[in-house]
Design an enzyme around this catalytic site. Structure first.
Site, PDB file in Angstrom:
ATOM      1  N   GLY A  12      -8.173   0.571   6.143  1.00  0.00           N
ATOM      2  CA  GLY A  12      -9.197  -0.478   6.064  1.00  0.00           C
ATOM      3  C   GLY A  12      -9.332  -1.131   4.702  1.00  0.00           C
ATOM      4  CE  LYS A  18      -7.963  -6.916   3.584  1.00  0.00           C
ATOM      5  NZ  LYS A  18      -9.240  -6.634   4.316  1.00  0.00           N
ATOM      6  N   PRO A  73      -4.321   5.219   0.650  1.00  0.00           N
ATOM      7  CG  PRO A  73      -6.267   6.342   1.237  1.00  0.00           C
ATOM      8  CD  PRO A  73      -5.728   5.352   0.259  1.00  0.00           C
ATOM      9  CG  ASP A  94      -6.187  -8.182   6.286  1.00  0.00           C
ATOM     10  OD1 ASP A  94      -6.931  -9.144   6.558  1.00  0.00           O
ATOM     11  OD2 ASP A  94      -6.520  -7.002   6.427  1.00  0.00           O
ATOM     12  N   GLY A 126      -6.377  -2.730   3.266  1.00  0.00           N
ATOM     13  CA  GLY A 126      -5.290  -3.707   3.141  1.00  0.00           C
ATOM     14  C   GLY A 126      -4.128  -3.307   2.254  1.00  0.00           C
ATOM     15  CB  ALA A 147      -3.477   2.903   8.919  1.00  0.00           C
TER      16      ALA A 147
END
Length: 293
Positions: free
Chosen positions: A108, A17, A104, A146, A110, A106
């Site tokens: 940014g 996201k 990856p 999210d 989502g 955490a």
């Protein structure tokens, strides 16, 4: 979605996201921040597979498998399965879920939310139990702010705390390159570090962007209100944005979400080449490319 009728295996891409723009427009009394964001789901993501099994089981593999913290029972995918069964009024399904963690953790974009939303879609398809849209939205929201937007991986405008969703504009055929410097940045710390939380909303969105130029012209009028705060906490984000800036094929770049992943928009034909060159120059970074939509 790929179907293998013999083994009843179902596989889906849990797309990243990406916040193409992220305006922080206020803060509620309970501490939640109010957002106005244009979200896109490129063809880059984790892989979630579902198949029948003797009981509920989760396997995690892939390059970022070991970065998932905590006992597997607290994994958002398993929470999604149990919450779905409760909502549908059925026993917990006997399925094996295999998560190939390529995004990856955490970062940014989502990943965990998209994994959970993809699991819900796979469960509906597998069980034939299609929940009413509002019920599915509320179930997704109970798993995380999210998760609802990730249920329908197509361009959307996300407002409120992430729970107010509207269809976004049609995006042009173009490429996107994602870079994460493999440095963690804490979302609460970024919010704490922000100097202003009552910023203007995004400009009015058109129904469609016909070209990369139109898209980048619009994005240049927008912001990520968390970017400056994130860069001050994690200077490596600035290095990523600089790497995009020096490549003339990148039409526009910005940080996604609370970081540390940044995106660069380009012509689709250039995306793979840009990815290869960046990988050579920055072997320590996570870099992926694909179609923006």
């Amino acid at each position: 979605m790929a179907h293998d009728t013999q083994s009843a295996l179902r596989v889906e891409l849990a797309r990243a996201k990406v916040n193409l723009a992220l305006h922080v427009t206020g803060q509620r009394p309970d501490g939640y921040h109010l957002l106005d964001s244009l979200v896109a789901f490129p063809q880059i993501g984790d892989r979630v597979a579902l198949e029948p099994a003797a009981g509920l089981e989760l396997r995690v593999e892939g390059p970022f498998a070991r970065d998932i913290d905590g006992p597997s029972d607290s994994n958002l995918i398993l929470k999604a399965v149990r919450a779905f069964a409760e909502c549908a009024g059925t026993p917990v399904p006997k399925v094996r879920l295999t998560l190939t963690k390529r995004l990856p953790v955490a970062s940014g974009i989502g990943g965990g939310s998209s994994d959970a939303a993809t699991t819900l879609r796979l469960l509906e398809d597998y069980s034939g139990n299609y929940l009413p849209e509002e019920t599915l939205h509320d179930l997704a929201l109970s798993l995380g702010a999210d998760v609802p937007v990730c249920l329908y991986p197509e361009p959307q405008r996300m407002r409120g705390i992430g729970d107010e969703l509207a269809p976004g504009p049609q995006l042009p055929v173009c490429g996107i390159v994602l870079i994460n410097p493999k440095v963690g940045v804490s979302t609460p710390d970024v919010f704490k570090n922000m100097s202003q939380r009552d910023n203007p909303a995004m400009p009015e969105l058109p129904g469609r962007f016909n070209s990369v130029v139109q898209l980048t012209e619009y994005l240049s009028e927008c912001r990520n209100d968390m970017q400056d705060a994130a860069v001050s906490l994690c200077p490596e984000i600035g290095n990523v944005l600089s790497a995009f800036d020096v490549d003339s094929r990148i039409a526009f770049s910005r940080m996604s979400g609370s970081g540390a992943t940044c995106y660069g928009v380009c012509e689709l034909r250039d995306a793979m080449d840009i990815e290869r060159q960046l990988r050579t120059a920055h072997p320590g970074w996570w870099i992926a490319s694909g179609s923006l939509s």
